[in-house]
Each structure stands twice: as structure tokens, then as C-alpha cells.
Design a protein around this motif. Structure first.
Motif, mmCIF file in Angstrom:
data_model
loop_
_atom_site.group_PDB
_atom_site.id
_atom_site.type_symbol
_atom_site.label_atom_id
_atom_site.label_comp_id
_atom_site.label_asym_id
_atom_site.label_seq_id
_atom_site.Cartn_x
_atom_site.Cartn_y
_atom_site.Cartn_z
ATOM 1 N N ASN A 1 0.894 -1.111 0.097
ATOM 2 C CA ASN A 1 0.144 0.001 -0.089
ATOM 3 C C ASN A 1 1.048 1.034 -0.060
ATOM 4 O OD1 ASN A 1 -2.168 1.747 0.394
ATOM 5 N ND2 ASN A 1 -2.545 1.060 2.429
ATOM 6 N N ASP A 2 0.869 2.005 -1.105
ATOM 7 C CA ASP A 2 2.032 2.869 -1.245
ATOM 8 C C ASP A 2 2.009 4.000 -0.623
ATOM 9 O OD1 ASP A 2 4.499 4.061 -2.426
ATOM 10 O OD2 ASP A 2 3.933 3.514 -4.407
ATOM 11 N N SER A 3 2.695 4.049 0.590
ATOM 12 C CA SER A 3 2.490 5.363 1.417
ATOM 13 C C SER A 3 3.447 6.394 0.788
ATOM 14 C CB SER A 3 2.970 4.964 3.045
ATOM 15 O OG SER A 3 4.253 4.348 2.836
ATOM 16 N N LYS A 4 4.443 6.050 -0.010
ATOM 17 C CA LYS A 4 5.340 7.166 -0.293
ATOM 18 C C LYS A 4 4.465 7.769 -1.503
ATOM 19 C CE LYS A 4 10.116 6.011 0.013
ATOM 20 N NZ LYS A 4 11.087 4.989 -0.570
ATOM 21 N N ALA A 5 3.875 7.114 -2.366
ATOM 22 C CA ALA A 5 2.955 7.639 -3.468
ATOM 23 C C ALA A 5 1.747 8.382 -2.955
ATOM 24 C CB ALA A 5 2.392 6.592 -4.706
ATOM 25 N N GLN A 6 1.288 7.912 -2.026
ATOM 26 C CA GLN A 6 0.478 8.732 -1.496
ATOM 27 C C GLN A 6 0.759 10.082 -0.827
ATOM 28 O OE1 GLN A 6 -1.918 5.973 1.077
ATOM 29 N NE2 GLN A 6 -1.882 4.505 -0.473
ATOM 30 N N ALA A 7 2.023 10.012 -0.096
ATOM 31 C CA ALA A 7 2.363 11.114 0.736
ATOM 32 C C ALA A 7 2.910 12.177 -0.917
ATOM 33 C CB ALA A 7 3.568 10.994 1.222
ATOM 34 N N SER A 8 3.405 11.729 -1.640
ATOM 35 C CA SER A 8 3.628 12.603 -2.772
ATOM 36 C C SER A 8 2.532 13.181 -3.536
ATOM 37 C CB SER A 8 4.824 11.727 -3.720
ATOM 38 O OG SER A 8 4.376 11.523 -4.993
ATOM 39 N N SER A 9 1.453 12.481 -3.550
ATOM 40 C CA SER A 9 0.072 12.800 -4.163
ATOM 41 C C SER A 9 -0.284 13.884 -3.491
ATOM 42 C CB SER A 9 -0.956 11.731 -4.257
ATOM 43 O OG SER A 9 -0.450 10.548 -5.019
ATOM 44 N N ILE A 10 -0.364 13.983 -1.975
ATOM 45 C CA ILE A 10 -0.867 14.805 -1.219
ATOM 46 C C ILE A 10 0.099 16.016 -1.237
ATOM 47 C CG2 ILE A 10 -1.253 15.446 1.270
ATOM 48 C CD1 ILE A 10 -1.571 12.420 2.043
ATOM 49 N N PHE A 11 1.405 15.780 -1.339
ATOM 50 C CA PHE A 11 2.064 17.006 -1.582
ATOM 51 C C PHE A 11 2.081 17.814 -2.948
ATOM 52 C CE2 PHE A 11 5.977 19.302 -2.478
ATOM 53 C CZ PHE A 11 6.081 20.069 -1.154
ATOM 54 N N ASN A 12 1.814 17.048 -3.889
ATOM 55 C CA ASN A 12 1.666 17.824 -5.289
ATOM 56 C C ASN A 12 0.369 18.480 -5.409
ATOM 57 O OD1 ASN A 12 3.865 16.619 -6.030
ATOM 58 N ND2 ASN A 12 3.186 15.020 -7.248
ATOM 59 N N ILE A 13 -0.760 17.976 -4.702
ATOM 60 C CA ILE A 13 -1.979 18.691 -4.729
ATOM 61 C C ILE A 13 -1.787 19.943 -3.658
ATOM 62 C CG2 ILE A 13 -4.194 18.859 -4.087
ATOM 63 C CD1 ILE A 13 -4.506 15.754 -4.694
ATOM 64 N N ALA A 14 -1.289 19.854 -2.662
ATOM 65 C CA ALA A 14 -1.052 20.791 -1.644
ATOM 66 C C ALA A 14 -0.228 21.933 -2.440
ATOM 67 C CB ALA A 14 -0.511 20.733 -0.347
ATOM 68 N N TYR A 15 0.794 21.486 -2.940
ATOM 69 C CA TYR A 15 1.837 22.460 -3.601
ATOM 70 C C TYR A 15 1.438 23.255 -4.624
ATOM 71 C CZ TYR A 15 6.382 24.195 -5.187
ATOM 72 O OH TYR A 15 7.362 25.048 -5.733
ATOM 73 N N GLU A 16 0.546 22.524 -5.604
ATOM 74 C CA GLU A 16 -0.069 23.253 -6.819
ATOM 75 C C GLU A 16 -1.180 24.488 -6.132
ATOM 76 O OE1 GLU A 16 0.869 23.190 -10.015
ATOM 77 O OE2 GLU A 16 2.510 22.023 -9.208
ATOM 78 N N LEU A 17 -1.813 23.783 -5.259
ATOM 79 C CA LEU A 17 -2.978 24.631 -4.775
ATOM 80 C C LEU A 17 -2.277 25.915 -4.262
ATOM 81 C CD1 LEU A 17 -5.257 22.331 -3.085
ATOM 82 C CD2 LEU A 17 -5.885 23.631 -5.125
ATOM 83 N N ALA A 18 -1.132 25.490 -3.561
ATOM 84 C CA ALA A 18 -0.679 26.940 -2.521
ATOM 85 C C ALA A 18 0.169 27.658 -3.670
ATOM 86 C CB ALA A 18 0.261 26.415 -1.588
#
Ligand code: BGC
Ligand code: CA
Length: 350
Positions: free
Chosen positions: A297-314
Motif C-alpha cells: 500500500n504505497d505510502s510514499k506515492a500517497q504522500a507525494s500525491s498529497i504534497f503535489n496537490i497541496a503545492y499546486e494549490l498553494a
């Protein structure tokens, strides 16, 4: 009243406010002139091993991005300790302190509406993760996102591990040779999408492959190792070596089942134990044979998806550049099967 000298106060503040920790700087301008991105995150329970592996990865990704020198990135992670009120208060705090993005690992996935309403009024986008709000709630606003896994696929892959073992050597699975697999199932928290869907797809897939199953017992152990050890200990007492397979909705509980077998000194004729998550301890258990397999269950990919969304929004105010968003709001990361055949590949990347 004791008077605390100024330098001491300063020193205290510095030690409280490290770059990625719980320091609430109420300004978007950082002293050196670079802009600050503030992400507030509330966890249903910090002690959950899988959830904390997502946050660990997220902090690493943020640190690396920050080192590019463009933005100061503050990630403030708070623990709701399984309490909905705590979580609502934490969201209030993030809003009051003008955080850019709020990430929510819901205590109760059916009760997202209070948080959504608050965020909408304050115009703060929300990224839910790991505990999926119901679709109706996700429709309440167009600045809501969800990052999680593909529960159906992980259940199916868990089944595949047992199907392959059965096809390779029937007698290693169906030990009493009665043509059926006697099993117990350790389930995650009731009402969690990953628990019910994983169970359903795991059992369904085995049946579709023409292998007969006989359920000896199933019960929830709420994703927790210690609860799983207790349940499994009772099952061993009731069913003895009749248990041929232990399916577990996650690795923490699978490892709890292994612990029960170890505690009772069962060395021969042990059931095959299979989990989901790919926790480091589970990978070691696959390597040493105490688990037959797990599903990443890819916690790295999930973390990086969360980060990408947050970064793009910010930074851009939208997520148009993120192509993998389903229905403009969902990212579901993929899975991989791990057994003794390919374990070394995963141990290398641990
Ligand atoms: C993980 C579990 C975890 C749960 C928490 C699931 O996706 O597989 O290990 O306890 O999420 O919400
Ligand atoms: Ca059997």
C-alpha cells in the motif's frame, strides 16, 4: 511571578519552532523574504503505523522541496487521538491561523460535512486522505480532494498470493487435504472503506478461481496488532492446526497473528499469514517466512500525491497540471504483490 529573561524566551521559541514542526507563524512572508506554504494536517490516530508512514514520507518530500530554496514549507501535523471533537478543533485552529491547505485523515469517514462546511466558508481547500469521505460529501465543494489506495485491487492481490501458493503446491495450503481452505479473517475497523472492500474482493477472487473456502472465524481487530494477537490466540485455542490461512486486512494485524503463533510456540504446521501495506516489519516477516506475503500500500506515492496537490494549490491556486486526478478530485495509488519470490526487490527499497 518569575521573570523570564528575553534571551531565554527566544531560546525557548527556537526550540519549539523547528522548520517542519508545529510552529504556527501567522504570516505568509518568511523573514528571509521567501514565501511560506503552510499545510495543516490532522490524523485520526498518530500511532497508526501505516498513517504515520505517510506523514514521515510527506515530511521528507517537503524538506527536499524546501531545500530548492523557493518556499519555506511548514507542515503542522496534529493527532486527533480518535476523537471527532479534537479533529474539528484542530481544523478550526488551522483556519484561524491562516493555513493554506488542510489535510484531513478523518476520525469518522461518514462525518466529513462539518469540516467541509468550515473550510468552504474560509475558502481553504481540503485534501482528505486514507479515510475516504462518502461521495455525497465529496460533491459539496469543488476544492475537496481525496488521496487513497485501491481497496479492491489490494484485496484481489492478497487473494492471488494464496491462489498462487495453492496452485504451486496444494498440500502447503490445504494441509488436511479436504479440498477446502479453512481460514480466519482479521478485519480492519468497521465502516472503513479499506476493511470491507478488501475482505469482499479477497474472498470473491478465491471463489472465482474455483477454490473452496471454509470460514472458521472472522472479527475486527481495528487495524491493531495487539487486538489481533488476542483474537488469534483465541482462534488457535478453538481451532488448533485446522487454521490453514490467516487473511488480514493490514500488516499490523497480520504481524499480531504471527505474534500469537510465536507466543504459543507453534513451530510446525503453521497457517499461511497474509497482510496488506508492506510495512518494513512485514517485509522482514515475508523474508523470514513467518508471513507468506503482503501487498504494498504505497505510502510514499500517497504522500507525494498529497504534497503535489497541496503545492499546486498553494502556488498556482489550481490543480490543472496534475493529470492523474480522477474526476478532478481523486488520486488512488496502485499496489504490488510481495512474496518470497520477489521480496529482495522490496527490501532493497525499504
Ligand atoms: C491501512 C491500515 C491503516 C488504515 C488507517 C489502511 O489503508 O492499510 O494499515 O490502519 O488505513 O485508516
Ligand atoms: Ca483444508
Amino acid at each position: 511571578m518569575r521573570v523570564v529573561k528575553k534571551p531565554l524566551i527566544l531560546l525557548m521559541m527556537v526550540s519549539i519552532c523547528t522548520s517542519l514542526s508545529a510552529c504556527a507563524v501567522n504570516t505568509k512572508k518568511y523573514t528571509s523574504g521567501i514565501k511560506e506554504i503552510k499545510v495543516g494536517m490532522t490524523l485520526y490516530k498518530q500511532e497508526d503505523v501505516f498513517v504515520s508512514s505517510i506523514t514521515k514520507n510527506l515530511e521528507e518530500i517537503a524538506k527536499e522541496k524546501e531545500s530548492e530554496g523557493k518556499y519555506k514549507i511548514t507542515i503542522n501535523i496534529l493527532d486527533a487521538k480518535g476523537n471527532l471533537n479534537n479533529q474539528n478543533n484542530q481544523v478550526d485552529k488551522f483556519i484561524a491561523q491562516d493555513y493554506d491547505i488542510i489535510c484531513v485523515n478523518l476520525v469518522d469517514r461518514t462525518a466529513a460535512s462539518v469540516i467541509i462546511d468550515k473550510a468552504k466558508v474560509a475558502n481553504k481547500p481540503v485534501i482528505f486522505f486514507n479515510r475516504e469521505p462518502v461521495e455525497e460529501d465529496m460533491e459539496r465543494w469543488n476544492r475537496l480532494y481525496y488521496v487513497g489506495a485501491q481497496a479492491d485491487l489490494s484485496g484481489k492481490m492478497q487473494a492471488d498470493i494464496i491462489i498462487n501458493a495453492y496452485k504451486k503446491d496444494k498440500r502447503k495450503v490445504d494441509k488436511n487435504g479436504d479440498g477446502k481452505i479453512q481460514y480466519v479473517m482479521l478485519e480492519g475497523e468497521q465502516g472503513h472503506q479499506d476493511a470491507s472492500i478488501r475482505t469482499e474482493y479477497c474472498i470473491k477472487t478465491i471463489a472465482e478461481n474455483g477454490i473452496e473456502l471454509e470460514k472458521l472465524a472472522d472479527d475486527t481487530a481495528n487495524w491493531e496488532g495487539a487486538q489481533a494477537t488476542t483474537k488469534m490466540t483465541n482462534w488457535i485455542k478453538n481451532f488448533g492446526d485446522k487454521i490453514e490461512v490467516v487473511f488480514s486486512n493490514n500488516d499490523a494485524m497480520a504481524l499480531g497473528a504471527v505474534q500469537a503463533l510465536d507466543n504459543l510456540n507453534i513451530t510446525e504446521n503453521r497457517p499461511l499469514v497474509v497482510g496488506i501495506d508492506g510495512l518494513p516489519d512485514a517485509l522482514s516477516a515475508v523474508k523470514n517466512g513467518s508471513m507468506v506475503g503482503t501487498v504494498i500500500n504505497d505510502s510514499k506515492a500517497q504522500a507525494s500525491s498529497i504534497f503535489n496537490i497541496a503545492y499546486e494549490l498553494a502556488t498556482n491556486g489550481n490543480v490543472n497540471s496534475i493529470k492523474v486526478l480522477e474526476k478532478r478530485k481523486y488520486i488512488r495509488t496502485s499496489h504490488a504483490r510481495v512474496t518470497n519470490d520477489n521480496i529482495d526487490l522490496f527490501l532493497e527499497n525499504k
